[in-house]
Design a protein around this motif. Structure first.
Motif, PDB file in Angstrom:
ATOM      1  N   ALA A   1       0.826  -1.212   0.000  1.00 24.63           N
ATOM      2  CA  ALA A   1       0.000   0.000   0.000  1.00 24.63           C
ATOM      3  C   ALA A   1       0.860   1.261   0.000  1.00 24.63           C
ATOM      4  O   ALA A   1       0.602   2.206  -0.759  1.00 24.63           O
ATOM      5  N   LEU A   2       1.886   1.282   0.841  1.00 22.15           N
ATOM      6  CA  LEU A   2       2.750   2.461   0.933  1.00 22.15           C
ATOM      7  C   LEU A   2       3.519   2.701  -0.360  1.00 22.15           C
ATOM      8  O   LEU A   2       3.568   3.835  -0.866  1.00 22.15           O
ATOM      9  N   THR A   3       4.114   1.664  -0.917  1.00 27.81           N
ATOM     10  CA  THR A   3       4.911   1.852  -2.128  1.00 27.81           C
ATOM     11  C   THR A   3       4.042   2.144  -3.346  1.00 27.81           C
ATOM     12  O   THR A   3       4.483   2.842  -4.265  1.00 27.81           O
ATOM     13  N   THR A   4       2.817   1.638  -3.359  1.00 29.03           N
ATOM     14  CA  THR A   4       1.914   1.975  -4.464  1.00 29.03           C
ATOM     15  C   THR A   4       1.661   3.473  -4.508  1.00 29.03           C
ATOM     16  O   THR A   4       1.621   4.083  -5.589  1.00 29.03           O
ATOM     17  N   LEU A   5       1.511   4.089  -3.346  1.00 26.90           N
ATOM     18  CA  LEU A   5       1.342   5.545  -3.292  1.00 26.90           C
ATOM     19  C   LEU A   5       2.641   6.263  -3.641  1.00 26.90           C
ATOM     20  O   LEU A   5       2.658   7.145  -4.518  1.00 26.90           O
ATOM     21  N   LEU A   6       3.720   5.904  -2.968  1.00 25.55           N
ATOM     22  CA  LEU A   6       4.983   6.629  -3.135  1.00 25.55           C
ATOM     23  C   LEU A   6       5.531   6.540  -4.555  1.00 25.55           C
ATOM     24  O   LEU A   6       6.167   7.487  -5.047  1.00 25.55           O
ATOM     25  N   ASP A   7       5.299   5.407  -5.221  1.00 23.55           N
ATOM     26  CA  ASP A   7       5.820   5.200  -6.575  1.00 23.55           C
ATOM     27  C   ASP A   7       4.851   5.647  -7.663  1.00 23.55           C
ATOM     28  O   ASP A   7       5.160   5.520  -8.854  1.00 23.55           O
ATOM     29  N   HIS A   8       3.698   6.154  -7.266  1.00 25.92           N
ATOM     30  CA  HIS A   8       2.689   6.540  -8.261  1.00 25.92           C
ATOM     31  C   HIS A   8       3.178   7.737  -9.069  1.00 25.92           C
ATOM     32  O   HIS A   8       3.762   8.681  -8.530  1.00 25.92           O
ATOM     33  N   SER A   9       2.941   7.688 -10.360  1.00 26.74           N
ATOM     34  CA  SER A   9       3.410   8.778 -11.226  1.00 26.74           C
ATOM     35  C   SER A   9       2.760  10.112 -10.883  1.00 26.74           C
ATOM     36  O   SER A   9       3.326  11.176 -11.155  1.00 26.74           O
ATOM     37  N   PHE A  10       1.548  10.074 -10.276  1.00 31.66           N
ATOM     38  CA  PHE A  10       0.855  11.305  -9.907  1.00 31.66           C
ATOM     39  C   PHE A  10       1.183  11.769  -8.495  1.00 31.66           C
ATOM     40  O   PHE A  10       0.693  12.807  -8.056  1.00 31.66           O
TER      41      PHE A  10
END
Length: 368
Positions: free
Chosen positions: A63-72
């Protein structure tokens, strides 16, 4: 699955599948919710140790990396609050270590991304949140609750109702139908089952009506309770099929927003099941497998022809029907279903342009 005495355990194919769905869904959910809300919450009710036996990330790290790595992500100005519940001391210590390692790796840590670790069972942590909200007369911020228990206890549906009462709260829950089926009617865990459903109607599974199987009855009962008790307008379930061809458990998704339902279906269909696991749902008495390269749209075709017989319908209504009433996603409607029907002369199409099914298109379905 982990034993009660195990800190780390092997990542099984079905759990990997859940995590891929979670990653894909959050990739769409984070930017949509952060556009309109000052705070967004991800709640993991059964967080685990943060890593699996061979180093694969658990749901909190995903969950954390999905947010942090998101292009937006650089454009997302909302506050993101991650709440992870893990009551077992050894797993909680491991989770703390994994989160700390991630924060050090991503230093400087974004100020608008907050993490709360709770060494409490989900039921206790959720009850505390509900009481705090009542005391301060506040509503919970838009929340995605990922609830993936090891069994059937500690998941009262009335607690889910109270916790996720706000319109923009959503639920993704692992419903262990195999365990429920095994214990329904046994009498030794009735208090857990009554809490799970908010009713004792699960006892009717011994003699289900209308020729239903016990498992289908218990599936439908939980779905109906998520709608009637929790107030979710839209509930989608996905049967997780094991190698023997049987459904071991269902993933239930509850939301009050059609866009959320659309995102979840896209996440499900995006996953490549390979040979280790499959997903299914039912439509018009047929099993629909979530496998794109084996896509069978006959149940969707039949359902549309039956439902809209004798009517002229806007393309937007057909899309909404596909998203809400069927296991299929919106992109399965136009080219796989409507285009062949038009070529066959089964339907008549009026469109603003020369091709396709753009906004403003209407479709006439003759009487069946």
């Amino acid at each position: 699955m982990a034993s009660p005495k195990t800190t780390h355990w092997e990542l099984d194919p079905h759990t990997k599948a859940k995590h891929e769905i979670l990653r894909s869904y959050l990739g769409g959910w984070f930017p949509v919710l952060s556009t309109y809300n000052g705070r967004v919450v991800f709640l993991d009710g059964f967080a685990g140790p943060g890593r699996y036996e061979n180093g694969e990330p658990g749901s909190p790290i995903i969950a954390l990396t999905t947010l942090l790595d998101h292009s937006f992500f650089p454009k997302m100005k909302s506050e993101f609050l991650f709440v992870f519940c893990e009551p077992k001391p050894d797993r909680f210590e491991s989770l703390q270590s994994e989160v700390k390692a991630l924060m050090n790796e991503r230093a400087p840590w974004p100020r608008h991304v907050k993490v709360i670790l709770l060494d409490k069972p989900f039921q206790e942590a959720a009850s505390n949140i509900v009481e705090d909200l009542k005391r301060h007369r506040k509503a919970l911020a838009p929340t995605f609750a990922f609830v993936d228990p090891f069994g059937i206890s500690g998941l009262p549906i009335e607690l889910l109702r109270d916790l996720l009462a706000s319109p923009r709260c959503e639920l993704f829950v692992n419903y262990m139908v195999d365990s429920v089926n095994r214990f329904a009617g046994a009498g030794n865990v009735d208090h857990h089952l009554t809490e799970l459903f908010g009713t004792d109607r699960y006892k009717e599974a011994a003699n289900p009506a209308n020729g239903q199987s016990r498992q289908q009855f218990l599936h439908d009962l939980y779905e109906n309770q998520l709608k009637s008790v929790c107030g979710f307008s839209f509930v989608q379930s996905f049967g997780m099929i094991n190698k023997t061809g049987h459904i071991g458990y269902y993933l239930f998704y509850g939301t009050r927003d059609v866009k959320g339902l659309e995102l979840m279906k896209d996440a499900m269909w995006k996953l490549d099941p390979g040979g280790d696991y499959r997903f299914s749902d039912r439509l018009a008495g047929q099993t629909v497998l979530f496998i794109e390269d084996m896509l069978d749209v006959r149940p969707l075709r039949d359902a549309i022809l039956t439902t809209f017989s004798g009517r002229t319908v806007a393309i937007e209504e057909l899309e909404r029907f596909t998203i809400i009433q069927t296991p299929y996603k919106k992109s399965h409607l136009r080219k796989p279903v409507l285009s062949p029907l038009e070529k066959e002369g089964t339907i008549q199409v009026r469109r603003p342009g020369k091709h396709g099914f753009p906004a403003g298109t209407t479709v006439y379905f003759p009487n069946a």
